[in-house]
Scaffold this motif. Structure first.
Motif, PDB file in Angstrom:
ATOM      1  N   LYS A  33       0.826  -1.212   0.000  1.00 26.56           N
ATOM      2  CA  LYS A  33       0.000   0.000   0.000  1.00 26.56           C
ATOM      3  C   LYS A  33       0.859   1.260   0.000  1.00 26.56           C
ATOM      4  N   GLU A  34       1.989   1.228   0.707  1.00 28.02           N
ATOM      5  CA  GLU A  34       2.896   2.372   0.688  1.00 28.02           C
ATOM      6  C   GLU A  34       3.501   2.569  -0.694  1.00 28.02           C
ATOM      7  N   ARG A  35       3.807   1.466  -1.371  1.00 29.35           N
ATOM      8  CA  ARG A  35       4.321   1.566  -2.745  1.00 29.35           C
ATOM      9  C   ARG A  35       3.266   2.154  -3.682  1.00 29.35           C
ATOM     10  N   ALA A  36       2.028   1.720  -3.497  1.00 27.16           N
ATOM     11  CA  ALA A  36       0.944   2.252  -4.332  1.00 27.16           C
ATOM     12  C   ALA A  36       0.756   3.743  -4.081  1.00 27.16           C
ATOM     13  N   LEU A  37       0.891   4.168  -2.822  1.00 26.14           N
ATOM     14  CA  LEU A  37       0.787   5.586  -2.484  1.00 26.14           C
ATOM     15  C   LEU A  37       1.878   6.379  -3.212  1.00 26.14           C
TER      16      LEU A  37
END
Length: 329
Positions: free
Chosen positions: A261-265
């Motif tokens: 999710k942090e990568r997607a952000l």
């Protein structure tokens, strides 16, 4: 190449913990010419933007501490170098916050002639806590106002804990947690922060944001982005009795594996960062939500290097070498 660093006084920096020192050291190790200047060194001569720069290039191969003492000595002894800034290949804008608008205004007209990290216009927009409002679905609930009555109503309606953040400060300074459980102090705090004794137009706007409870158990995550790509990350835990994770206020750093999710952000915010010329930034994330984007002298390289046995500064200097070469083609 000629690479300059607009920054704070060399004597004020502990090179073991400063990202700017790591970048300068790597630049010198590669045999580039390294120049030092401060914001007040920039001026105009016959419509040309010039600077009182100092050449602090020293022989490569020294340990970091010896290197730092050597360049301090070089800066003290070397004659001033009056150079047109457009003769530089790269200019790192690494003066600690708050942003020096005077120097940024003078640099903006030559930003197409010298590769700057970060771009002056981008830094004008990106240095504010308001920049995260470009990504409203990625951030906690946020309100900004200078009206004490409106701010109190927001906190009452929200019902849970919220965080007050002065817009013009950095390093965790002035950030406090508030709630309706202490109504008398809450009113006093809001009035103090906005400066309610002043006329409405002269009051300070403050940000009131949802408090994310996960920060107490999970801390926050500092992610370094280079041209929108992740180059390193660390977890920061608050000290006992506090919710602020900033290293300057006693936070502790730990290794961190970036979550999906942090990568997607990061992928979501990348196009905007690159478009605005914010090539090297540090973002702060709590519970996989975007809290802040730091583009004015973002830090973290030395600590992340130690935690992950890496050399992020090498990637940064690789990048600026490539960008400078492309401009000369």
């Amino acid at each position: 190449m000629k690479i300059a660093f607009l920054m704070d006084r060399l004597e004020s920096i502990d090179p073991a913990y400063e990202t700017t020192a790591a970048l300068m050291y790597e630049t010198n190790q590669r045999g580039h010419s390294v120049f030092f200047l401060e914001p007040h060194d920039i001026y105009i001569r016959k419509q040309q933007i010039v600077a009182r720069m100092k050449d602090i290039t020293v022989p490569p191969g020294m340990p970091l501490d010896d290197y730092w003492q050597a360049i301090i000595g070089q800066e003290r002894e070397e004659a001033l170098v009056f150079e047109s800034l457009v003769d530089l290949d790269v200019l790192f804008l690494r003066k600690d916050p708050p942003l020096n608008y005077g120097s940024i205004e003078m640099l903006a007209p030559i930003s197409d002639k010298v590769f700057m990290v970060n771009a002056p216009i981008g830094m004008v927009f990106g240095n504010s806590k308001l920049y995260t409002l470009n990504f409203p679905d990625l951030t906690p609930e946020t309100h900004i106002s200078r009206d004490p009555v409106r701010l109190r109503r927001i906190i009452d309606n929200f019902g849970g804990d919220m965080v007050i953040k002065p817009l013009g400060r950095f390093g965790g300074e002035g950030i406090i947690k508030v709630s309706t459980r202490d109504p008398e102090n809450l009113n006093s705090l809001i009035n103090f922060y906005v400066g309610s004794h002043r006329p409405y137009a002269e009051r300070e706007q403050i940000m009131v944001q949802e408090y994310l409870k996960a920060v107490k158990e999970q801390g926050d995550v500092r992610i370094l982005l280079l041209n929108g790509e992740i180059v390193g990350a660390m977890k920061r835990m608050p000290p006992e009795g506090s919710f602020r994770t900033n290293i300057k206020v006693g936070g502790s750093a730990y290794a961190h594996d970036v979550s999906p999710k942090e990568r997607a952000l990061c992928e979501r915010i990348k196009p905007k960062l690159v478009k605005d010329g914010l090539y090297f930034v540090g973002i702060d994330v709590i519970d996989e939500m975007l809290i802040e984007i730091n583009c004015v002298s973002p830090g973290g390289i030395p600590r992340i290097n130690r935690l992950n046995n890496c050399r992020i500064e090498q990637q940064v200097i690789d990048f600026v070498e490539e960008q400078s070469a492309r401009r000369q083609e």
